[in-house]
Structures are given as structure tokens and as C-alpha cells.
Write an enzyme that holds these catalytic residues in place. Sequence first.
Site, short mmCIF file in Angstrom:
data_model
loop_
_atom_site.label_atom_id
_atom_site.label_comp_id
_atom_site.label_asym_id
_atom_site.label_seq_id
_atom_site.Cartn_x
_atom_site.Cartn_y
_atom_site.Cartn_z
N LYS A 1 -69.22 -7.14 -71.09
CA LYS A 1 -70.09 -7.18 -69.74
C LYS A 1 -69.69 -8.69 -69.31
O LYS A 1 -69.00 -9.52 -69.93
CB LYS A 1 -71.62 -7.43 -70.37
CG LYS A 1 -72.69 -7.33 -69.17
CD LYS A 1 -72.85 -6.03 -68.69
CE LYS A 1 -73.78 -5.76 -67.35
NZ LYS A 1 -74.12 -4.59 -67.10
N ASP B 1 -72.89 -4.55 -61.37
CA ASP B 1 -74.23 -4.65 -62.03
C ASP B 1 -75.28 -5.48 -61.11
O ASP B 1 -75.00 -5.41 -59.76
CB ASP B 1 -74.59 -5.69 -63.42
CG ASP B 1 -75.72 -5.52 -64.07
OD1 ASP B 1 -75.86 -4.38 -64.71
OD2 ASP B 1 -76.25 -6.49 -64.13
P1 NAP Z 1 -79.17 -4.49 -57.68
O1 NAP Z 1 -78.65 -3.57 -56.83
O2 NAP Z 1 -78.62 -6.03 -57.63
O3 NAP Z 1 -80.64 -4.39 -57.65
C1 NAP Z 1 -81.49 -5.16 -58.42
C2 NAP Z 1 -83.02 -5.28 -57.89
O4 NAP Z 1 -83.99 -5.84 -58.91
C3 NAP Z 1 -83.32 -5.76 -56.62
O5 NAP Z 1 -84.23 -5.09 -55.95
C4 NAP Z 1 -83.65 -7.14 -57.15
O6 NAP Z 1 -84.57 -7.80 -56.07
C5 NAP Z 1 -84.45 -6.96 -58.36
N1 NAP Z 1 -84.44 -7.86 -59.32
C6 NAP Z 1 -83.38 -8.63 -59.87
N2 NAP Z 1 -83.77 -9.73 -60.52
C7 NAP Z 1 -85.21 -9.67 -60.61
C8 NAP Z 1 -86.16 -10.37 -60.99
N3 NAP Z 1 -85.86 -11.52 -61.71
N4 NAP Z 1 -87.39 -10.24 -60.75
C9 NAP Z 1 -87.90 -9.22 -60.18
N5 NAP Z 1 -86.78 -8.39 -59.42
C10 NAP Z 1 -85.56 -8.47 -59.72
O7 NAP Z 1 -78.80 -4.21 -59.23
P2 NAP Z 1 -78.84 -2.65 -60.09
O8 NAP Z 1 -77.42 -2.35 -60.27
O9 NAP Z 1 -79.72 -1.95 -59.35
O10 NAP Z 1 -79.28 -3.23 -61.41
C11 NAP Z 1 -80.76 -3.38 -62.04
C12 NAP Z 1 -80.90 -3.12 -63.31
O11 NAP Z 1 -80.21 -2.02 -63.68
C13 NAP Z 1 -80.16 -4.06 -64.07
O12 NAP Z 1 -80.93 -4.51 -65.33
C14 NAP Z 1 -78.89 -3.75 -64.49
O13 NAP Z 1 -78.34 -4.33 -65.67
C15 NAP Z 1 -79.25 -2.18 -64.96
N6 NAP Z 1 -78.10 -1.36 -64.72
C16 NAP Z 1 -77.46 -1.02 -63.71
C17 NAP Z 1 -76.23 -0.39 -63.75
C18 NAP Z 1 -75.71 0.13 -62.46
O14 NAP Z 1 -74.89 1.14 -62.43
N7 NAP Z 1 -75.66 -0.51 -61.40
C19 NAP Z 1 -76.09 0.69 -64.60
C20 NAP Z 1 -77.14 0.49 -65.83
C21 NAP Z 1 -77.92 -0.42 -65.82
P3 NAP Z 1 -83.94 -9.25 -55.39
O15 NAP Z 1 -82.94 -8.59 -54.41
O16 NAP Z 1 -85.25 -9.81 -54.73
O17 NAP Z 1 -83.15 -10.02 -56.31
#
Ligand code: NAP
Length: 449
Positions: A130, A170
Amino acid sequence: MANAIDEKVEPILQEVIARNPGEVEFHQAVREVLESLGPVLVKYPQFAHHKIIERICEPERQIIFRVPWQDDRGEVQINRGFRVEFNSALGPYKGGLRFHPSVYLGIIKFLGFEQIFKNALTGMPIGGGKGGSDFDPKGKTDGEIMRFCQSFMTELYRHLGEYTDVPAGDIGVGGREIGFMFGQYKRITNRYESGVLTGKGLDWGGSLVRTEATGYGLVFFVQEMLKSRGDELAGKTCVVSGSGNVAIYAIEKVNELGGKVVACSDSGGVVVDEQGIDLELLKQIKEVERRRISDYAKVHKHAHYRAKGNIWEVPCQVALPCATQNELNGKDAATLLKNGCIAVGEGANMPTTPEGVRTFLAANVAYGPGKAANAGGVATSALEMQQNASRDAWSFDYTEQKLAAIMKDIHRNCYETAEEFGMPGNYVIGANVAGFIKVAKAMVALGLV
Ligand code: NAP
């Protein structure tokens, strides 16, 4: 209060905490896996002999570097970059890059550690890693994002390679950022090495379904959990935290399977729409215009926006935390149960605090931990690597069928492992034990390296 931990494993956990001071998220992730491993050492005493648990908790390599870049006003900015190459027993290091101001070594290590077991569960030949930076992409122009990504890759490229380490997106890293980083990698190395990054655009080596994969896979997993209890998603009211990549495509698949999502959120607040979240509007606001979720209620007057609201207070039968770590605590879990929640699937990594997890398990709800439930993203990244290696591009339907089959397999593996280890229905035990055994066997086979 923490769960009991096996007496042979406890000193290992204490050693991890002492050797990695202040990295609380990493300690939490390690504790959660180690709590499951006592019975594994009874069945496989060779793992203790080879000190597999001690070795698996120590990253193979940790890289920390300076990322200097210039903003649009010409001012010099300095961020910190990270890549933790945790375990390569099953394949090249694989795991996303996170750009968020909260990023520090402890967050990257917790994510990298979880990634080892998640990747093992997919059945694909990928190790765990990561990376990321404390860079905040919010409010930055495309030019600033590009200069940051180029500077980040100018150091990181020397550690990557399709057989070495293959990052993806991510939080804060989507198609735009992957594009800028791939461009810089290509320029420095003079190699069009498609398999070095996943999450690429469809015109230049990306895979159909990768964008949707984590959210879709999550919902497939939840559907499997419900099926194993003689139930289904159709007709269920759902709540999905976040409004990023994972959340948006989880909502899309819930809709397709006949459920209704009545709330989502971002770090500013919660939007509740009892008629069902309007996905096209959500995509327009979040994916195209990169605005705040509060704008949703400005368009749909019947919806309510609660600034700094708590999404877990919105009644639902299925809760899908898809934002960030530790976003759902013990009190939230109790509120969800009181309001009739029967299933929880983690799209985010470690979104539920240990107390929250205990509350769900004690109530015997169908609780799918992120390691298993959100593995569809990285699994489809591995499918992207397969297509890159064979210079092929699969159709959407074919790729989605593969994703669905992988999620079914992960569910079955976790379900059966939990039964085998005397904890039927406990997907935490199932995921931790099944993932660990696969990596541990490979580590024993590869010798002391
Ligand atoms: P993303 O597109 O950047 O979206 C993140 C979302 O979560 C946004 O709506 C953001 O709001 C919100 N968020 C982030 N930090 C926050 C906080 N401290 N408090 C409240 N809301 C928060 O990211 P993503 O890829 O969807 O990832 C979301 C989660 O899924 C993470 O835990 C990541 O590790 C996990 N994940 C992602 C993938 C993937 O393929 N992308 C795979 C496995 C797991 P704001 O815009 O206001 O910050």
C-alpha cells in the site's frame, strides 16, 4: 475491552506494538488478525516453528520519500510519500495509493497489512502492499494534481514494475491521478509497461468493470451473506456512507438488485433521500463536477442534508460503510441494530471499530469485514493485469461475471473456514484464517527470505 488473544500470540502482538510506536491503526489491524490465529497454530504447528506470524507483521520493505512540487501561485510545496511493500509470497506487491491529509506511516501499514490477506482471499497471484501521501487533492487544480503526481512518481518509479510492485487507486486517487502517474512512469522508463499500474483509462490499458469493481463486488458479497440465511437484497432499505468510487458503484449495484439506498455522505455531512438516492445526479456532482454532497439537496428539494450528521442514525436493513477507517463505532452499531439492521458489508477498509465489530458479531447480524467484502476491487485489478499481460481486452459482461464468481468463491471460502474452525457465520474468523493460511503456506514453501 479487547477480545481474548491466544497466549502464544499475545507476546507477538506486544512486540509489534513496541516496535511500531504510535501507529494505532496498524496495531488495531494486527490485533484483529492475531485474535483469530490461536486455533490455526494448533492445526499448523509448523507456522510457529517458522515464525510466520512474526515475519508477516514486519513489512518486507518500507519506502518514505520527499515529494516537492509547485502550486499554481508558483509557491513550493513539500509532501511526504510512502510505499510499504508488505508481503510478496503470493505475487508482486499489490495495493492502492491514498492521497489524504491524514496519511502517515501507521495508516499505510494498516492498509498494507490488511491487503496481504485480502489479496490471498481473491485466489489471484498477488502479494500485499500500500502507499500514498499526505497530499490533499481537494480544491487543487488539474495542473497542481499533475505536477504532484509527476513528482511522486519521479521517486516511486524505481520501486515499481509489473513483476515487482503494482499500485492502484484508493481515497483521493482515481483515473485522473493514475493517468498522470502512468504518463510519468512511461516517460522516465521509456517503457509502455501497462501492467505496472491498475485503474488505467479504458483507452490505454484499463479494464472494463475496474471502476465499478469494489462497489459491485461488495454488493455481490452481501447478497451471498443474505442468501446463506435464506434472504436477499431485493426490497431492502440500505444506507451507504461516503460518495466516492466505492460508494457510488455499491449504490448502483444495490439498485440493480432491487434494493433502495436512502442515504449517503461525504466528510461534510449526510444526504437523506427517502425516494432513493438519484444516482445520475450523485455521479454528476461527485465524478464530473467534484462538488460537495450538500449540493444534492439543492437540486432535490425533497431530500434532506444534515451538515456533520451521523449516517448510522438513518434507519436501514443493510448498512454499507464505504468512506474510511473507524467511521462506525460501538454506539453506531447499537443504533443500527435498534433500527432493524440485519446485514453490514464493509466497502471501506476497517471502517468499524473493534467495539462495533463485537456488537455486530454478538447480535449475529451478517457482518462482512472489508478484507473479504471489498476484495472485488483488487481482484479486478488482477484481471486488468491478466489482460495487459496477454494484450487483450475483455467485454464488460465477461469481466463482471468473473468478478461475481470471485466474490462467490471468497464468500464460500470464508463461510466454510469459519465453520471448520468452530465459528459458523463469523466472517471475521473466516477471512482472517483463510487468508492467513494461504500466505503462511507459501512463506513456508519459499524458505527463510
Ligand atoms: P474516494 O473515491 O476518494 O471516496 C472516499 C469517500 O469517503 C468520499 O466521499 C470522502 O468524502 C469520504 N471520506 C474520506 N475520508 C473521510 C473521513 N475522514 N470522514 C468522512 N468521510 C470521508 O475513495 P474510495 O476509493 O471510494 O475509497 C473508500 C474506502 O474504500 C477507503 O477505505 C478505501 O481504502 C476502500 N477501498 C477502496 C477500493 C477501491 O478500489 N477504490 C478498494 C478497496 C477498498 P470527502 O470527499 O468529503 O473526503
